[in-house]
Design an enzyme around this catalytic site. Sequence first.
Site, mmCIF file in Angstrom:
data_model
loop_
_atom_site.group_PDB
_atom_site.id
_atom_site.type_symbol
_atom_site.label_atom_id
_atom_site.label_comp_id
_atom_site.label_asym_id
_atom_site.label_seq_id
_atom_site.Cartn_x
_atom_site.Cartn_y
_atom_site.Cartn_z
ATOM 1 N N ARG A 19 66.982 13.297 67.725
ATOM 2 C CA ARG A 19 66.246 12.831 68.908
ATOM 3 C C ARG A 19 64.866 13.486 68.937
ATOM 4 N NH1 ARG A 19 63.594 14.925 73.104
ATOM 5 N NH2 ARG A 19 65.230 16.497 73.362
ATOM 6 N N ASP A 20 64.816 14.810 69.029
ATOM 7 C CA ASP A 20 63.518 15.491 69.091
ATOM 8 C C ASP A 20 62.756 15.344 67.774
ATOM 9 O OD1 ASP A 20 61.460 17.054 70.159
ATOM 10 O OD2 ASP A 20 62.849 18.451 71.077
ATOM 11 N N HIS A 23 59.961 12.644 67.207
ATOM 12 C CA HIS A 23 58.542 12.822 67.544
ATOM 13 C C HIS A 23 57.690 13.040 66.291
ATOM 14 C CE1 HIS A 23 58.776 12.962 71.910
ATOM 15 N NE2 HIS A 23 59.751 13.847 71.855
ATOM 16 N N SER A 173 58.885 22.963 76.673
ATOM 17 C CA SER A 173 58.357 21.737 76.072
ATOM 18 C C SER A 173 57.042 21.939 75.341
ATOM 19 C CB SER A 173 58.164 20.665 77.155
ATOM 20 O OG SER A 173 59.320 20.507 77.931
ATOM 21 N N HIS A 201 66.142 25.400 75.422
ATOM 22 C CA HIS A 201 65.620 24.533 74.355
ATOM 23 C C HIS A 201 64.211 25.014 74.040
ATOM 24 C CE1 HIS A 201 64.843 20.372 72.572
ATOM 25 N NE2 HIS A 201 63.610 20.788 72.797
ATOM 26 N N HIS A 203 60.598 25.522 71.605
ATOM 27 C CA HIS A 203 59.659 24.979 70.620
ATOM 28 C C HIS A 203 58.884 26.136 70.007
ATOM 29 C CE1 HIS A 203 59.828 20.499 70.914
ATOM 30 N NE2 HIS A 203 60.524 20.821 71.994
#
Length: 343
Positions: A19-20, A23, A173, A201, A203
């Site tokens: 999913r991620d 991008h 995010s 989550h 990054h």
Amino acid sequence: MTYTPTAPGRILLYDPTLRDGHHAVRHQLDAAQLRAYAEAADAAGVPVVEVGHGNGLGASSLQIGRARLSDDEMLSTVRDALTHSKMAVFMVPGWGTSDDLRNAVARGADVARIGAHCTEADITERHLGELRDMGVEAQAVLLMSHMASPAQLAEQCALMTGWGAQAVGIMDSAGHYLPADVTERISAIAAAVGDVPVIFHGHNNLGMAVANSVAAVAAGAGVIDGCARGFGAGAGNTQLEVVVAVLERLGYATGIDLKALLHAADVAHEQLMPAPPIIDSVSLVSGLAGVFSGFKKPVLQVAEREQVDPVDLLFALGARGVVAGQEDLIAETALRLKPGAGV
């Protein structure tokens, strides 16, 4: 079933590679790629595999990118590939709808996450109730969480547990956090939600995703997200195989076969991505400025077209507090930076 860690020291790893990671390739993964990675993750004992357009159910659009496959095609492909792992989906109200959630559940989704901007938990209430009625695992996460205080995040997460979320937490995010930021926020959330598992989550814009994930666990998080080879928006996500190895060394059980997970990471490297994510100048500045990691490619495109410095553009977007879904403001902000603008 509910994915609450069942023993002290046990951490649930949640894998949004499919999913991620979308991008990083403009949402263009095909069915063979989805199937190959899902089968490898399943063989490694990854508990939960999330699939979909990078922005979630219903998000495929001209504004933020058309996916190669429909939601139905992605869900069916991954569902057929999983024999042990649970299949998860992600939805942000406004991009996705209740119909999208019902369709995902009908196609075999075991877990559904609802995302909301960090101060807008109220938009999750209806969908969390619907998921509870459908009998699937309902989770909720706050996006762009660096834009809210620890107390605000804790309050928002407590609301979402009251509406039926069985795990709640935050997404970094923009890759903006340092470990102390994570400790403060996860501690506040864990204190506010009691026994409900807390999600983190990360990054990697500042190179801190694994360190931040470890800080989250130490502060009380029980669910950690990670992507194979860090495959994800911008500088990428927490690297799944690395965080599993680090957590195991620290004495936390994950239930994942590390050798098989390394094979899954190789599959991701060889079959999903043109190259592993790196912390380039734009990704680094995105983290510093607190700009959504998924803006990297459109920022570079607009900066080249309008002949403005992408670093200046990112800092200007950060100053405006632009969030995902406001991609139209990238071009508007670039025009403001051009010589003579506003004169």
